[in-house]
Structures are given as structure tokens and as C-alpha cells.
Design an enzyme around this catalytic site. Structure first.
Site, PDB file in Angstrom:
ATOM      1  N   HIS A  34      26.340  36.350  -1.977  1.00 19.91           N
ATOM      2  CA  HIS A  34      27.579  37.078  -2.184  1.00 19.91           C
ATOM      3  C   HIS A  34      27.685  37.436  -3.661  1.00 19.91           C
ATOM      4  O   HIS A  34      26.998  36.850  -4.502  1.00 19.91           O
ATOM      5  CB  HIS A  34      28.785  36.205  -1.803  1.00 19.91           C
ATOM      6  CG  HIS A  34      28.900  35.936  -0.331  1.00 19.91           C
ATOM      7  ND1 HIS A  34      29.123  36.931   0.584  1.00 19.91           N
ATOM      8  CD2 HIS A  34      28.831  34.779   0.380  1.00 19.91           C
ATOM      9  CE1 HIS A  34      29.195  36.402   1.803  1.00 19.91           C
ATOM     10  NE2 HIS A  34      29.006  35.095   1.700  1.00 19.91           N
ATOM     11  N   CYS A  64      27.155  42.380  -2.697  1.00 17.93           N
ATOM     12  CA  CYS A  64      28.170  43.378  -2.999  1.00 17.93           C
ATOM     13  C   CYS A  64      28.427  43.396  -4.497  1.00 17.93           C
ATOM     14  O   CYS A  64      28.216  42.416  -5.197  1.00 17.93           O
ATOM     15  CB  CYS A  64      29.472  43.073  -2.250  1.00 17.93           C
ATOM     16  SG  CYS A  64      29.408  43.438  -0.490  1.00 17.93           S
TER      17      CYS A  64
END
Length: 490
Positions: free
Chosen positions: A322, A365
Site C-alpha cells: 500500500h 497507489c
């Protein structure tokens, strides 16, 4: 969705569709609802009844794919049911890539070319039936009736399109290439940020049809093509030297399971496996670190920077986690700045890597926004201007510093541009890493000397063409390479 429960919604969709759109839907459904069963279909409601007979309306996936393809994503809001998260499924989409390809040709064909196509088919199709054809889809249907067109028989169509429009002919060639490649997995999610607002419902996840066109141009020659002398060999001073075995070290940081707020990155194990297999074939020693905290990641990077690389030609570091702009997360949900990963390998800190390429690929991301797409002119059904908001798994975090490497011979391949989310198949790996490995493999097997930047340009093009749960993704390479890097299987 249950047919009985959603008759009102389906009726509303029917009211929004004109006759040409209904005809397009019928054509796209020919592989699941035969033309015989389509006889008597007067509107979309009739088609929906046929689809329900086949069990294709048990959820919204197939109908969503149909609406996407004909460019009516604006009607997807009518398919929303409740805020509960749907169960994830690995079922393959039923919408045929072959029919989507034919629909794309129909959408991009001018009226003049349509008339020319009918003229070229005169004598091959029944004259009365050919004259009755009002659209290219009607012509395609007649060609199929005469066994002149199928997913395995595209030669006549390609020959005709070459006389009309080279771009349309290329569309057929690209589809023929895809027939020899593995199908893309349908289930997509995103690498999600923190899940802390438990009061806010999570909209249902969706499976989508994801085509994977190949945009590498094919060369077509006639039998009388004259012999051309091969080009002179490239200047080797323009290329990084790769002479050692093993070529170098490939380090994979795979953070899949997090402590509390960040969701599990389902499918990351597939990325790990694909990277391991590919870089092993490319002649690398592969080392994987699983589920490290932020400090553990920093420690491993610092230890790696002290390694003697004098008998290796390059370094590859892949991070699957992440993240947010300029950072990735450790499993303790603390940030590691991407600059912390790259700076220890500058020439001053890692002298045995001086003048050697250092490649970093980041699957995470880089923000909280969803990438939007715009409709080109003329519009194509595969690209949409309307983006429906969906909650997906995102690799996101705090926004701070620039991630461009400062010194020479670095390449940083990002799954997405800054501020935006990236997508991942929950059981088959991330969009970016899987496409990256696919293009690296293709380059490694090709006789062409495609350098890494050419490979990444194709990755950009492939990924950017897709629509993932109504959103787009745009990868971004950043580099200070001073030579061309070509990776081939050893």
C-alpha cells in the site's frame, strides 16, 4: 441481482436505449443467446428476458459489461442495489472479446466505408440480404451465417478492411495476436488506503471484462517483397554491458498482510510468483522479503546497499505494498519514502553500482483520487468520459515529497501517476506488475533490441487503454538512465 426484484430497474434501462443500441446489445450477446432465440426481440426488455433464461442476470456483471461496451456507462447507476460488499468471484466474463472487437470496428467505420464493404462483399453474400443490411453489424451477422467470419476465421474481414481503413485492419490484427495469448483475469480491485470509517458503507465490488490488446505493430509483406539488407549492428557503447552470470540481483518486497487499518492485498502473491519466475529466466538471483515493517524495509535496503555488486551488472528492486504519494507502507502501517529506497544506491553510497542500471518498480497507489478518462473523437466504446465512483482496495497514504531519483542510471517505474490509485486483480495480481512482466517477457523473446524504455512505453499504452471498475490507470516511468538497457533470457 434477482430478475424479479429488478424488473423496474431493467425497464428504466430499456427506456434509455434506442433501437440501434438494442441491436448492438443483441449482436454482442450472440454467443450466449442464439440468433434463433433473439427472433422476436423488440426491445431491451425482451433481450433481458432471454439473458435471464441463461442465468446471466443473477448479478450485474454481464449487463455492466454490455453497457460499458456500447458506451452507456451512464446507466450503470441504475444497477446499484445496496451498500453491502458483494462476494468476490473469479468467474470469467462472458462478453466475447471477438464481438467487442467487431463492435469497435462498427463504431469507427464511416458510412462511405460501410458502402464500400458491402460492394466488396457482393457475390459472396446473398444479394437481397446484403442490401437489407443497415449497419456493419448486420453485415458481420450475414458473414457469420455464410461461415465467412468467426473468431478463428478473420482473414476475409482483414482483407476487406485493408482496402477501407488501415486502422480498422490493425484492430483485427491486434485481436488475432491476443488469440495466442492467455486471457486476462476478470476480477479487479484496488490497493486500498486505510479502512477506518466503519460507519460508511462499502459499495459492492464488481468483476469487469478486461481486454488486453497488443499494440505492437505487425509487419505484413507480399510474397514479392524485395530483399532488404539488414541494418548495421547497433553501437554497443549505447548499451549497458550485461556480461555476468547471474546478471544481477532482483529483490522483491511483498507486503500483503497489514496490522489493522490497511486491507489485505489479495493477489499480491501472484505478482511475487510472476516476478520471481520472470527475473530468474532473465538471469537474476531473486530474493523475496515478505511482510516487513517500515524499519525492517529500511534495514534491508541499507544492508543491500553495502553489498559488493562488482560481479553483477544491475540491480532490480520491486515493492508491492500500500502507499500514498511518494511513499509505501510497511506492514506496521508506517510510511517509507521512496527516496529512502533509492538514495542508498547512489554512486557515493554503493560504488560497485556506479555506472550500472538500478531499476525500481513500485506497485502501490500514489494518492486517493480516481483516474478519469476522456472520450476521443470519434468516440470509442472502450473509453469513457463518465466515471462511476467505487470503493476499491487502494495503496495510499500521506502526500509529501518528489520521488524522481537524483543521480545517474536510475529508473523508477510507478504503477500510477501521483495523486491516483492503482488496481489489482484479487486473485491474479496487479494490473501494472502483470503487464510489466508480460511486456518484459515479450521483449526478452523477441529478436528486436527493445530497450527498457520502449517496454515501459508499451506498458503505459496497454494499461491506459483498460477500464477498471469504471476507472482508468496511468503508469509513470521516471529515469536518469544514460544508456539503453536490453534484457534477454539467458
Amino acid at each position: 441481482m434477482e430478475m424479479v426484484m429488478d424488473r423496474v430497474k431493467l425497464s428504466r434501462i430499456d427506456e434509455e436505449l434506442d433501437s440501434s443500441e438494442v441491436s448492438a446489445l443483441c449482436f454482442l450477446c450472440c454467443d450466449v443467446v442464439t440468433r434463433k432465440r433473439q427472433e422476436g426481440v423488440r426491445d431491451a426488455k425482451d433481450l433481458f428476458l432471454r439473458l435471464d433464461e441463461k442465468g446471466l442476470l443473477e448479478n450485474s456483471v454481464f449487463l455492466s459489461q454490455l453497457l460499458h461496451t456500447i458506451g452507456r456507462a451512464d446507466l450503470l447507476s441504475l444497477l446499484e442495489t445496496d451498500s453491502r460488499r458483494a462476494e468476490e468471484t473469479d468467474a470469467s466474463p462472458l462478453l466475447s472479446d471477438y464481438r467487442v472487437m467487431l463492435y469497435e470496428i462498427y463504431q469507427n467505420m464511416t458510412q462511405m466505408n460501410f458502402e464500400k464493404m458491402k460492394f466488396l462483399l457482393d457475390g459472396k453474400l446473398d444479394k437481397v440480404r446484403l442490401e437489407a443490411c443497415k449497419t456493419a453489424l448486420d453485415v458481420f451477422g450475414e458473414m457469420e451465417r455464410k461461415s465467412l467470419l468467426s473468431n478463428q476465421n478473420l482473414d476475409l474481414l482483414h482483407t476487406i478492411l485493408q482496402e477501407l481503413d488501415q486502422q480498422l485492419a490493425t484492430t483485427v490484427l491486434q485481436h488475432k495476436q491476443r488469440l495466442t495469448q492467455p486471457a486476462a483475469p476478470p476480477h479487479v480491485s484496488m490497493d486500498h488506503q486505510r479502512v477506518i470509517d466503519t460507519l460508511q458503507p462499502t459499495p459492492p465490488s464488481m468483476s469487469i471484462s478486461e481486454t488486453e490488446p497488443s499494440y505492437e505493430r505487425e509487419r505484413v509483406y507480399s510474397d514479392a517483397h524485395r530483399h532488404i539488407e539488414p541494418p548495421s549492428p547497433p553501437d554497443q557503447t549505447d548499451y549497458y554491458t550485461l556480461r555476468h552470470k547471474p546478471r544481477g540481483l532482483c529483490v522483491v518486497f511483498n507486503n500483503e498482510i497489514f496490522l489493522t487499518g490497511l486491507g489485505k492485498r489479495a493477489g499480491s502473491d501472484k505478482d511475487e510468483t510472476t516476478l520471481r519466475e520472470l527475473f530468474s529466466q532473465l538471469g537474476f538471483t531473486v530474493k523475496v522479503h515478505s511482510n516487513l515493517s517500515a524499519n525492517e524495509m529500511r534495514e534491508e535496503v541499507n544492508n543491500l546497499s553495502k553489498r559488493d555488486f562488482s560481479k553483477e551488472d544491475l540491480l532490480v528492486v520491486c515493492v508491492l505494498s500500500h502507499g500514498l504519494k511518494g511513499s509505501v507502507y510497511g506492514t506496521d502501517e508506517e510510511e517509507v519514502w521512496i527516496r529512502e529506497l533509492t538514495l542508498p544506491f547512489r554512486s557515493g553510497q554503493a560504488p560497485t553500482l556506479a555506472g550500472k542500471p538500478k531499476l525500481f518498480f513500485i506497485q502501490a497507489c500514489q494518492g486517493n483520487d480516481y483516474q478519469r478518462g476522456s472520450v476521443p473523437y470519434p468516440p470509442r466504446p472502450s473509453q469513457e468520459s463518465l466515471v462511476q465512483r467505487s470503493r476499491l482496495e487502494e495503496d495510499a497514504g500521506y502526500i509529501q515529497e518528489e520521488t524522481v531519483p537524483w543521480d545517474a542510471d536510475f529508473l523508477l517505474g510507478m504503477a500510477t501517476v501521483e495523486e491516483y490509485k492503482s488496481f489489482r486483480h484479487t486473485s491474479n495480481g496487479s494490473i501494472y506488475i502483470q503487464e510489466l512482466c508480460k511486456q518484459l517477457r515479450r521483449s526478452a523473446e523477441s529478436p528486436e533490441m527493445d530497450d527498457i524504455l520502449s517496454v515501459l512505453t508499451r506498458v503505459n499504452r496497454e494499461v491506459s487503454k483498460g477500464v477498471y471498475l469504471n476507472h482508468k490507470q496511468m503508469p509513470e516511468p521516471k529515469y536518469t538512465l544514460t544508456k539503453k538497457l536490453v534484457l534477454k533470457f539467458v
